[in-house]
Design an enzyme around this catalytic site. Structure first.
Site, PDB file in Angstrom:
ATOM      1  N   ALA A  46      44.210  39.050  38.302  1.00  0.00           N
ATOM      2  CA  ALA A  46      44.849  40.006  39.381  1.00  0.00           C
ATOM      3  C   ALA A  46      46.136  40.384  38.848  1.00  0.00           C
ATOM      4  O   ALA A  46      46.286  41.716  38.866  1.00  0.00           O
ATOM      5  CB  ALA A  46      45.085  39.094  40.709  1.00  0.00           C
ATOM      6  N   ARG A  87      38.700  48.173  40.096  1.00  0.00           N
ATOM      7  CA  ARG A  87      38.085  47.166  40.775  1.00  0.00           C
ATOM      8  C   ARG A  87      38.716  46.952  42.053  1.00  0.00           C
ATOM      9  O   ARG A  87      39.693  47.094  42.242  1.00  0.00           O
ATOM     10  CB  ARG A  87      38.633  45.747  39.890  1.00  0.00           C
ATOM     11  CG  ARG A  87      38.039  45.968  38.362  1.00  0.00           C
ATOM     12  CD  ARG A  87      38.229  44.396  37.759  1.00  0.00           C
ATOM     13  NE  ARG A  87      37.318  43.406  38.527  1.00  0.00           N
ATOM     14  CZ  ARG A  87      37.351  42.028  38.004  1.00  0.00           C
ATOM     15  NH1 ARG A  87      38.310  41.852  37.077  1.00  0.00           N
ATOM     16  NH2 ARG A  87      36.518  41.020  38.719  1.00  0.00           N
ATOM     17  N   ASP A 233      42.902  36.540  44.256  1.00  0.00           N
ATOM     18  CA  ASP A 233      42.820  37.814  43.947  1.00  0.00           C
ATOM     19  C   ASP A 233      43.576  38.819  45.236  1.00  0.00           C
ATOM     20  O   ASP A 233      44.153  40.006  44.844  1.00  0.00           O
ATOM     21  CB  ASP A 233      41.785  38.574  43.513  1.00  0.00           C
ATOM     22  CG  ASP A 233      40.991  38.065  42.226  1.00  0.00           C
ATOM     23  OD1 ASP A 233      40.761  36.960  42.217  1.00  0.00           O
ATOM     24  OD2 ASP A 233      41.333  38.891  41.244  1.00  0.00           O
ATOM     25  N   ASN A 243      39.089  34.715  46.140  1.00  0.00           N
ATOM     26  CA  ASN A 243      39.091  34.277  44.913  1.00  0.00           C
ATOM     27  C   ASN A 243      37.764  34.361  43.863  1.00  0.00           C
ATOM     28  O   ASN A 243      36.796  34.599  44.733  1.00  0.00           O
ATOM     29  CB  ASN A 243      39.946  32.854  44.726  1.00  0.00           C
ATOM     30  CG  ASN A 243      40.146  32.676  43.198  1.00  0.00           C
ATOM     31  OD1 ASN A 243      40.992  33.502  42.312  1.00  0.00           O
ATOM     32  ND2 ASN A 243      39.823  31.402  42.613  1.00  0.00           N
ATOM     33  N   LYS A 244      37.810  33.791  42.753  1.00  0.00           N
ATOM     34  CA  LYS A 244      36.518  33.906  41.860  1.00  0.00           C
ATOM     35  C   LYS A 244      35.357  33.322  42.836  1.00  0.00           C
ATOM     36  O   LYS A 244      35.690  32.155  43.374  1.00  0.00           O
ATOM     37  CB  LYS A 244      36.773  33.359  40.546  1.00  0.00           C
ATOM     38  CG  LYS A 244      35.641  33.519  39.612  1.00  0.00           C
ATOM     39  CD  LYS A 244      34.987  34.434  39.303  1.00  0.00           C
ATOM     40  CE  LYS A 244      35.819  35.681  38.918  1.00  0.00           C
ATOM     41  NZ  LYS A 244      35.250  37.046  38.947  1.00  0.00           N
TER      42      LYS A 244
HETATM   43  O1  MRU Z   1      37.000  38.572  37.871  1.00  0.00           O
HETATM   44  P1  MRU Z   1      38.456  38.092  37.161  1.00  0.00           P
HETATM   45  O2  MRU Z   1      38.363  37.347  36.073  1.00  0.00           O
HETATM   46  O3  MRU Z   1      39.407  39.114  37.044  1.00  0.00           O
HETATM   47  O4  MRU Z   1      38.977  37.082  38.449  1.00  0.00           O
HETATM   48  C1  MRU Z   1      39.957  36.360  38.174  1.00  0.00           C
HETATM   49  C2  MRU Z   1      40.371  35.425  39.361  1.00  0.00           C
HETATM   50  O5  MRU Z   1      39.576  35.240  40.324  1.00  0.00           O
HETATM   51  C3  MRU Z   1      41.642  34.535  39.251  1.00  0.00           C
HETATM   52  O6  MRU Z   1      41.362  33.492  39.925  1.00  0.00           O
HETATM   53  C4  MRU Z   1      42.807  35.413  39.950  1.00  0.00           C
HETATM   54  O7  MRU Z   1      42.718  36.849  39.598  1.00  0.00           O
HETATM   55  C5  MRU Z   1      44.015  34.794  39.884  1.00  0.00           C
HETATM   56  S1  MRU Z   1      44.480  34.856  38.030  1.00  0.00           S
HETATM   57  C6  MRU Z   1      46.090  34.670  38.283  1.00  0.00           C
END
Ligand code: MRU
Length: 348
Positions: A46, A87, A233, A243-244
């Site tokens: 993010a 995104r 995110d 989050n992921k």
């Molecule tokens: O799909 P991504 O790799 O962009 O997802 C990233 C995440 O889910 C992270 O946990 C989130 O962006 C926080 S990173 C500081």
């Protein structure tokens, strides 16, 4: 080494799709290409995509042929729409684009806007590093000597401009001399844990063990995890955390086993306009991210299978012990505590 920055009139990024087998940087001089790089996850995480969008706006100002202020601002708004559409889940994209647009709107002399926007994008990127270091200090207070930390996805220097959020906490605790161990979720389907977090921890000589995502519950139930740290995110006003994909499952199992669960969330990732996480848009990504994996060199799934690939999930705040920000740690009720910490930043 920054994941994203400005070099010789171009936006430079580490191509995260190639790690850990190859370290390569790519340069872009067209904001459309920056948007495509965000979509394709050349740059990801993010805060990192927020910074990339900031530099994308600086590029858009340089690319513009408009001589008058209104024409230039209209082009910048259109560029902002293209970057934000790359995104949908991480709020840092629209946060960065809005910040750059507001800065352009404050400038009355159109010829100055390209330089003013570049300075603003650079400031945003520099602040990201400083914010992560402050967040790391707050979060490290939660880590005891000897702790094992479960971590999901990649939240490190690669996911931010530099240093990291949850991984920044781990980096700070390690730097303080605490003997810690990290259990690294491999993070299917794109393997950000195996490819990127393992690579970063190896570079920093921080002890870790890579585990299959499916093993996390076993390690928690058998008393081998002291704390779970993740990123976010987008975090809603009530403390619900997007989050992921897979984060929700970790939070539920952590609660069932009395293990504290702390998302590490710079205030730029908090979206106070959304009362709950139900309103957070969840990105659906291509099927081949799931089917591309090979088993002993052969495709893991039959050709043509139907695939669902949500890239994120929402963890309801009831499973969240506390939210670590650069201004301190928010505890329930989050609708009060989180707002206070966010407004502390925005009053500056
Ligand atoms: O799909 P991504 O790799 O962009 O997802 C990233 C995440 O889910 C992270 O946990 C989130 O962006 C926080 S990173 C500081």
């Amino acid at each position: 080494m920054r994941s994203v920055g400005w070099y010789n009139g171009k936006v430079r990024m580490i191509d995260q799709r190639l790690l850990p087998s190859e370290f390569r940087q790519v340069d872009y001089d067209d904001y459309h290409d920056v948007a495509q790089a965000i979509r394709a996850m050349v740059v990801r995480g993010a805060p990192a995509i927020g910074a990339a969008a900031g530099f994308g706006m600086a590029l858009a100002a340089r690319q513009s042929q408009s001589r008058d202020r209104e024409g230039l601002l209209a082009e910048l708004r259109a560029a902002g729409d293209v970057l934000c559409a790359a995104r949908p889940t991480a709020v840092n994209l629209s946060w960065a684009v809005t910040r750059l647009l507001r800065r352009a709107e404050r400038e009355s002399y159109p010829a100055a806007i390209p330089d003013v926007l570049l300075a603003e994008a650079q400031a945003l990127a520099d602040e990201d590093v400083e914010v992560n270091k402050r967040l790391g200090i707050h979060g490290a207070a939660l880590i005891r000597d000897g702790d094992t930390i479960l971590h999901h996805c990649n939240t490190g220097a690669l996911a931010t401009v530099d240093y990291g959020t949850a991984l920044g906490v781990i980096r700070t605790a390690h730097g303080q001399g605490k003997r810690i161990h990290v259990l690294v979720d491999e993070t299917r389907p794109r393997l950000q844990g195996a490819r990127l977090t393992a690579w970063e921890l190896q570079q920093e000589s921080i002890p870790f063990t890579l585990i299959a995502d499916n093993a996390a519950g076993h390690f928690m139930r058998t008393g081998q995890v002291n704390i779970v740290l993740v990123g976010s995110d987008r975090t809603a006003a009530n403390g619900d955390v997007a989050n992921k994909i897979g984060t929700y499952k970790l939070a539920v199992v952590a609660r069932a086993n009395g293990i504290p669960f702390y998302p590490c969330v710079p205030t730029s990732t908090v979206d106070l306009s959304l009362p709950t996480g139900d309103d957070i848009p969840i990105e659906e990504r291509a099927a081949d991210e799931v089917t591309a994996i090979a088993y002993q060199g052969r495709p893991a799934a039959p050709e043509g299978v139907r695939v669902a690939n949500p890239a994120f999930d929402v963890t309801p705040h009831a499973y969240v012990t506390g939210i670590v920000t650069e201004n301190g740690i928010a505890y329930p009720p989050f609708d009060v505590s989180l707002r206070q910490l966010v407004e502390f930043s925005r009053e500056d």
